[in-house]
Every structure is written in C-alpha cells, then in structure tokens.
Scaffold this active site. Structure first.
Site, PDB file in Angstrom:
ATOM      1  N   ASP A  36       0.835  -1.200   0.000  1.00 32.32           N
ATOM      2  CA  ASP A  36       0.000   0.000   0.000  1.00 32.32           C
ATOM      3  C   ASP A  36       0.873   1.254   0.000  1.00 32.32           C
ATOM      4  O   ASP A  36       1.985   1.242   0.531  1.00 32.32           O
ATOM      5  CB  ASP A  36      -0.907  -0.037   1.244  1.00 32.32           C
ATOM      6  CG  ASP A  36      -2.070   0.933   1.126  1.00 32.32           C
ATOM      7  OD1 ASP A  36      -2.307   1.455   0.012  1.00 32.32           O
ATOM      8  OD2 ASP A  36      -2.737   1.184   2.139  1.00 32.32           O
ATOM      9  N   ASN A  84     -10.616  -2.814  -5.979  1.00 30.11           N
ATOM     10  CA  ASN A  84      -9.835  -1.890  -6.817  1.00 30.11           C
ATOM     11  C   ASN A  84     -10.544  -1.500  -8.120  1.00 30.11           C
ATOM     12  O   ASN A  84     -10.172  -0.520  -8.767  1.00 30.11           O
ATOM     13  CB  ASN A  84      -8.456  -2.465  -7.149  1.00 30.11           C
ATOM     14  CG  ASN A  84      -7.481  -2.399  -5.984  1.00 30.11           C
ATOM     15  OD1 ASN A  84      -6.547  -3.180  -5.890  1.00 30.11           O
ATOM     16  ND2 ASN A  84      -7.692  -1.451  -5.079  1.00 30.11           N
TER      17      ASN A  84
HETATM   18  C1  FPP Z   1      -1.512   0.311  -3.478  1.00 30.32           C
HETATM   19  O1  FPP Z   1      -1.171   1.626  -3.647  1.00 30.32           O
HETATM   20  C2  FPP Z   1      -1.079  -0.610  -4.506  1.00 30.32           C
HETATM   21  C3  FPP Z   1      -1.879  -1.239  -5.430  1.00 30.32           C
HETATM   22  C4  FPP Z   1      -3.237  -0.865  -5.809  1.00 30.32           C
HETATM   23  C5  FPP Z   1      -1.390  -2.427  -6.078  1.00 30.32           C
HETATM   24  C6  FPP Z   1      -0.448  -2.143  -7.205  1.00 30.32           C
HETATM   25  C7  FPP Z   1       0.777  -2.857  -6.963  1.00 30.32           C
HETATM   26  C8  FPP Z   1       1.860  -2.704  -7.711  1.00 30.32           C
HETATM   27  C9  FPP Z   1       1.889  -1.761  -8.856  1.00 30.32           C
HETATM   28  C10 FPP Z   1       3.042  -3.566  -7.426  1.00 30.32           C
HETATM   29  C11 FPP Z   1       3.206  -4.535  -8.580  1.00 30.32           C
HETATM   30  C12 FPP Z   1       3.128  -5.943  -8.228  1.00 30.32           C
HETATM   31  C13 FPP Z   1       3.472  -6.933  -9.079  1.00 30.32           C
HETATM   32  C14 FPP Z   1       3.272  -8.336  -8.684  1.00 30.32           C
HETATM   33  C15 FPP Z   1       4.064  -6.673 -10.398  1.00 30.32           C
HETATM   34  P1  FPP Z   1      -2.355   2.689  -3.574  1.00 30.32           P
HETATM   35  O2  FPP Z   1      -2.641   3.131  -4.960  1.00 30.32           O
HETATM   36  O3  FPP Z   1      -3.508   2.090  -2.847  1.00 30.32           O
HETATM   37  O4  FPP Z   1      -1.691   3.828  -2.714  1.00 30.32           O
HETATM   38  P2  FPP Z   1      -2.454   4.906  -1.803  1.00 30.32           P
HETATM   39  O5  FPP Z   1      -3.152   4.134  -0.723  1.00 30.32           O
HETATM   40  O6  FPP Z   1      -1.338   5.747  -1.291  1.00 30.32           O
HETATM   41  O7  FPP Z   1      -3.391   5.638  -2.700  1.00 30.32           O
END
Ligand code: FPP
Length: 267
Positions: A36, A84
């Site tokens: 996160d 998501n």
């Molecule tokens: C959270 O940050 C992350 C995600 C929604 C997942 C995305 C993950 C990656 C890009 C890592 C890649 C993984 C692999 C296996 C290639 P957020 O957007 O929720 O952050 P925030 O809470 O600060 O808004």
C-alpha cells in the site's frame, strides 16, 4: 550451514548488519504483503499516481528477488483487489498494462530462478489478454521447485470463502451428503491457496491498521508487521528489518510456548 550473507550480497552496511542477525532456519515459511502507499508516494513527489505504481513494481521485483535468494518458500503479493475496480478506469487500465509489462519482462528471470508463479483470485473476470499472460506464466513455471510467488489478482478474502463453500457444495452434490462433514482441512483444501502453508508473516506498508479482505482464513495465526514506510520505499533493507523483527517474536499459537522452541511443529 548456510548463512544469510552467502545467499544475498549486502549492498550497504545496514543490510550487512541485518543479514548477520537473520537465522535462515527461522525465516517465515510464507510471507504475505499488502503493498500500500503507491499513490501517496507519488503525491508527495507531485507526480501522477501511476508513477507510484511504476515505482511499486520496481520494489516488488526487489522483494521477490530477496525472498527467493533467502529461500523463503512462499511469497504472496496483493496486487489487485476486488475493490480496486472502483478506481478510475485509466488507473485500472494502467495497472493491468503494468502487470502485463512486468510478466513480459520478468518471466524469463522468474523461470531461470526456479520460481513458480501462481495467481489467486477471480481471474476469469480479468481482461482476456491478462488472463492469457497469466496462464502462459503459470504453465511455463509449473514444474519449478523453488519459491512460490503467488500474485493475488481480482482477489477478495470473502469472495474466496464464498468460492470455497460453493466448491464444497459441488463436491457434496456429486458424492452425496450422507457421511459428509466439513472440518478446517476441508475448508483449507478448497481455498485458492490449497496446498500452501498459511502465511506466518503479514506485512502491510503505509501504516493502515487493516487487513483489507486479504487471506482472511489463512492469516489466523500470522504475525502482523505494519510499517509506515510507503510501498515504493520498502527496500530490501526494510524487508530484512521485518524478518529480524519476526524472528524476535515469540510465537504462541494460543498455547504457552513457541513451536520453534518445543519443536512440536504446530503451525
Ligand atoms: C496500493 O497503492 C497498490 C496497489 C493498488 C497495487 C499495485 C501494486 C503494484 C503496482 C506492485 C506490482 C506488483 C506486481 C506483482 C508486479 P495505492 O494506490 O492504494 O496507494 P495509496 O493508498 O497511497 O493511494
């Protein structure tokens, strides 16, 4: 006996000091991570959110490599939750593209390093191109015997339980109800994670004190490690800190002493 610095070359004094403290025999058997903070990381730098996701992929790569080198048996990354889909379409499309890019670029090295890639979640609802890439990656690495890298995609813990119950009901319908009784093993065996050890360490970055519908059944006894570090800043050094912290905890499993001490092997 192997020592951690033989498996992983430290790139700083801090890493070397942490590696010295690591007892390879007491590493977690399954690390699960809620990655996160990509958005906040980008926001702090006045960058678009997608820049945070790009930086997040780089860190995921580093974490995967570190766990594989230290011979952690299983690593699960929460990459995309059922919730998501509520994000803006452009961000979702970008995340899907990023995942495909990651697979295209990293699959050869994943395979070379004997890592087996698995995906958990309702994959059938993902874009077809993503499904195809995932199937290809899983097929290619199916016989690999090293670390299991489990990517949670379109995943939700409650949905997983619903799917497990329905699959148990299917079995009952097929074999008849009379003598059937479900127990904990029956449920575990019908989860997406059937056959994997339960996570013994759950890491969450960026400080939120929630489990966010992640591996609800499987984390019953997991040690929780929640750090304020944002995911793109969760470097190898931060991961090693989490491992050292894990090893300092006394795991009781509801009993009086840790199985590491008594050697009774309970999980
Ligand atoms: C959270 O940050 C992350 C995600 C929604 C997942 C995305 C993950 C990656 C890009 C890592 C890649 C993984 C692999 C296996 C290639 P957020 O957007 O929720 O952050 P925030 O809470 O600060 O808004």
């Amino acid at each position: 006996m192997a020592i951690a610095t033989e498996l992983l070359k430290p790139t700083s004094r801090a890493e070397a000091a942490l590696l010295e403290q690591i007892d390879l025999k007491r590493l977690p058997r399954h690390v699960a991570i809620i990655m996160d903070g990509n958005g906040r990381w980008a926001q702090r730098r006045h960058l678009p959110r997608i820049a945070g996701h790009r930086a997040g992929v780089k860190i995921a790569r580093e974490v995967i490599e570190t766990c594989a080198r230290l011979k952690v048996p299983a690593l699960t990354l929460y990459a995309f939750s059922l919730e998501n889909w509520r994000r803006p379409k452009a961000e979702i499309d970008f995340l899907m593209r990023l995942l495909r890019e990651y697979l295209k670029k990293e699959l050869p090295s994943i395979h070379r390093n004997n890592i087996r890639l698995l995906v958990i979640g309702r994959a059938a609802q993902l874009p077809e191109a993503v499904q195809k890439d995932i199937e290809k990656a899983m097929r290619l690495t199916a016989q690999n015997t090293g670390m299991k890298l489990i990517v949670a995609l379109n995943y939700g813990g409650r949905a997983e339980l619903v799917d497990a119950f329905n699959s148990i009901l299917d079995r009952v319908r097929l074999n008849g109800l009379a003598a059937f009784q479900a127990d904990e093993e029956t449920i575990s065996d019908h989860l997406y994670t059937a056959g994997l050890p339960d996570p013994d360490l759950l890491i969450r970055t960026s400080g939120e004190m929630r489990v966010s519908n992640f591996l609800l059944w499987q984390i019953a006894y997991a040690e929780l490690y929640i750090t304020d570090t944002l995911w793109p800043d969760f470097t190898r050094e931060r991961l090693l800190e989490a491992f050292v912290n894990f090893q300092q905890r006394e795991r009781r499993y509801g009993g009086l002493s840790s199985p590491h001490e008594t050697g009774n092997g309970a999980r």
